[in-house]
Each structure stands twice: as C-alpha cells, then as structure tokens.
Design a protein around this motif. Structure first.
Motif, PDB file in Angstrom:
ATOM      1  N   ALA A  55      19.365  34.479  67.983  1.00 20.85           N
ATOM      2  CA  ALA A  55      20.621  34.801  67.912  1.00 20.85           C
ATOM      3  C   ALA A  55      20.940  35.003  66.281  1.00 20.85           C
ATOM      4  CB  ALA A  55      21.496  33.843  68.501  1.00 20.85           C
ATOM      5  N   ALA A  56      20.255  34.112  65.565  1.00 18.82           N
ATOM      6  CA  ALA A  56      20.428  34.287  63.909  1.00 18.82           C
ATOM      7  C   ALA A  56      19.754  35.753  63.581  1.00 18.82           C
ATOM      8  CB  ALA A  56      19.618  33.210  63.289  1.00 18.82           C
ATOM      9  N   TYR A  57      18.640  36.115  64.208  1.00 18.04           N
ATOM     10  CA  TYR A  57      18.227  37.506  63.647  1.00 18.04           C
ATOM     11  C   TYR A  57      19.106  38.596  64.216  1.00 18.04           C
ATOM     12  CZ  TYR A  57      14.226  34.596  62.104  1.00 18.04           C
ATOM     13  OH  TYR A  57      13.498  33.738  61.808  1.00 18.04           O
ATOM     14  N   ASP A  58      19.653  38.246  65.547  1.00 17.58           N
ATOM     15  CA  ASP A  58      20.564  39.283  65.940  1.00 17.58           C
ATOM     16  C   ASP A  58      21.786  39.515  65.007  1.00 17.58           C
ATOM     17  OD1 ASP A  58      18.861  40.249  68.095  1.00 17.58           O
ATOM     18  OD2 ASP A  58      19.815  38.577  69.499  1.00 17.58           O
ATOM     19  N   TRP A  59      22.117  38.468  64.531  1.00 12.91           N
ATOM     20  CA  TRP A  59      23.296  38.550  63.353  1.00 12.91           C
ATOM     21  C   TRP A  59      23.066  39.598  62.269  1.00 12.91           C
ATOM     22  CZ3 TRP A  59      24.433  37.958  58.446  1.00 12.91           C
ATOM     23  CH2 TRP A  59      25.786  37.717  58.010  1.00 12.91           C
TER      24      TRP A  59
END
Length: 342
Positions: A55-59
């Motif tokens: 989720a952090a990388y998708d952000w």
C-alpha cells in the motif's frame, strides 16, 4: 537486541502511523518524505506486513509527478498538500530499493510489473542530474532549476538505488546500459573523488553512507570507519548526528549498525543497537534523539523512519534474505567501469 514481542510492538507503531491510503508520514500530523516513507515500508516487509508495505508503494505510484519525481515533503502524507516542492534526487531514487526489497520478500511478479514504470521514470529523472564527474546533483527547485551541487550521503544512497534498479531491469530482461554506466561513474566518484561533493564531513551520515550504500567496502571501509569512530560514536549512547553537537540520534545509530553489518562488523553493529535502546519509548517507537549534555530527549517526536531503520538493521543481523541482499550488495549489479567506455 529485541525480543520478538518488542519487535512486534515497534512494527505496530509504524502501522499505527500509516494512513489508510498507504502514506507513512514521520508521525501523524507531521510531513511525509518519499525516502523515509520507503524506509518504513521496507521495515514492514521485513516484518511480514507485505500488504501494508505494498500500500505504501502504491501511494508513491499514484502520486508520482509527470517528470518521474516526487516532492520533498507532503503535509501528514496528504498528496494534495506538498509543503516542499523541491524534488530531491535521492528521495526519488529510493523507490527502486524498496521495490526490489518487496519483490525479494514476496516473489510477486505482478507487483514488479506494476511498479516498473514508476521505477524507470524515477531513475531517468535522477540521472538527468548526473554531473560530468559522476556525482548526482541534489535536486530541482519547484520551477525546474537544477541544483547541481552534490551531496555525498545522497549520492551514496542513489548508488544503492541504481544497483537495485539494475537488478529490477535484469529481472524483467530489459537491459539498461546507460544506467550501468551511470552507476559505475557514480561509484567511482564516491570512492575516489570526495572533492566532487559538498563538504559535509561534520555530519555522521557522510562518514558511513558510502559504506551503507555499497560503494565502499573491504579495507577502505574499515579504514573509513576507524578514522572517525571516536569523533562520532558516543559509548553507551549511540551515534552523533552532527559535530560538535552533543546529540545522538536513533536513525544514524541504526544506519551505522547496518553499515557495520554490511562490512562484516556484526559485533560492533549489535553493540550500537544495544546502546540506542535508551531511545525506546513505551509505545515501541523510538525518540529521534537525545542531547546528552542536558540529559534531554529532543526533539519530542517518535519517527516512523527511526523505527524502520532499527528494524532493518535487526533484520539484516537476523539473516532476513531480502534485507541482506539489498544491503549486503553481493548479488546486486555493480555497473560498468567508467574507464571501459572512454
């Protein structure tokens, strides 16, 4: 260094800091910067929290600028409220380190395919600021003006990122010869030409980052560490951030421990991590720093990236394969010798 329960408590602290959209600010109410956001995400992967790391990388993918960059700071991780519109090269490059670490942690080819365009664009953005001597310019201002002065710490981090980007390219069977040459030129500058970087030798990061980033190893690394050990290391407390200030910091202490591990000095790494435990707070997070002349915690903040760097150092010492590969560097591409292409 840490019990399993203590480590889990620290992981929970990072998870509590992460927003529902995946952003990981320094702490809630403070800003997010892309480098520290990625460092915290890597710690989540090392702890097995792969969905939250993803989720952090998708952000980052959702909020990448058209030129491949990110802004230097966003208020509480709100992409609509950048508070520093400079676009720092080492902040942008670090995505490649996080993506390679996540892939090694999960084996998720779909994730890699989804991230590759962002990594490619970010790497191209960074290399636009490579100087004739191999070093990487610091940033672009909001209006696009390049700041060509190079920081040794930042360029050392970029060196690690370029090697991870090349590993990603190899995994995808998409050779990037220009990146290989850029990495070779950058590594040579870091090892052999300190005059090409701004003099920040009073900062401990400039002392150990050429080792942490993988450009300096072996006898040169040992000589570098021994030369300034007494200047920066405070026995029983940790590592100074900047001389002559009587201030030790958790992030620098954990990063030095990781650098020591990478050069084969595990005993000294464990010692540093034990010393920094005086910064551990009741919630499992770590205070940013301690002013030992005044016996004062300062500033009054517990940052996700301090906790993240501690967890990554512990993971490396514990033999976590993804973390040892990314920071050990033995299996990362090294780039091309710049002399071969003259």
């Amino acid at each position: 260094m840490l019990t399993a329960e203590q480590a889990a408590h620290t992981v929970a602290g990072i998870l509590a800091t992460q927003r529902t959209d995946g952003a990981i600010p320094w702490f809630r109410g403070h800003h997010l910067d892309p480098w520290d956001h990625t460092e915290a995400a890597m710690a989540l992967d090392a702890a097995g929290e792969h969905e939250r790391a993803e989720a952090a990388y998708d952000w980052l993918v959702r909020h990448q600028n058209p030129d491949g960059s990110w802004y230097a700071a966003y208020a509480d991780g709100d992409a609509g409220e950048p508070t520093d519109r400079g676009r720092e090269t080492n902040f942008c490059a670090y995505l490649a380190v996080g993506v390679w670490h996540h892939f090694l942690s999960t084996g998720d080819e779909t994730f890699l395919d989804r991230m590759w365009p962002a990594v490619h664009a970010a790497t191209e953005y960074v290399l636009e600021l490579q100087q004739p001597g191999g070093e990487i310019g610091w940033k672009r201002e909001d209006d696009g003006t390049p700041v060509n002065d190079a920081l040794l710490t930042g360029s050392s981090s970029i060196y690690q990122a370029l090697r991870c980007a090349l590993a990603l390219a190899e995994q995808r069977e998409e050779p990037q010869p220009d990146w290989e040459l850029a990495a070779g030129r950058l590594g040579h500058a870091i090892r052999s030409h300190p005059e090409r970087f701004l003099d920040k030798s009073h900062y401990s990061m400039d002392w150990y980052y050429p080792i942490l980033g993988g450009a300096v190893r072996g006898a040169q690394a040992r000589e570098r560490i021994d030369a300034d050990w007494e200047r920066f290391v405070v026995p029983g407390l940790g590592v100074r951030c900047v001389l002559p200030n009587p201030w030790v910091t958790g992030g620098e202490s954990a990063e030095l421990a990781l650098a020591l591990w990478a050069m084969g000095e595990s005993e000294r790494a464990v010692q540093i991590l034990k010393w920094m435990q005086h910064l551990r707070a009741e919630d499992g997070m770590y205070w940013t720093g301690y002013v030992f002349d005044d016996d004062a915690i300062w500033p009054q903040e517990r940052t996700s990236w301090t906790a993240g760097s501690l967890l990554l150092a512990v993971a490396a010492l514990g033999g976590d394969e993804a973390t040892t590969t990314v920071f050990g560097g033995e299996h990362l591409p090294t780039g091309l010798d710049p002399d071969c292409c003259r």
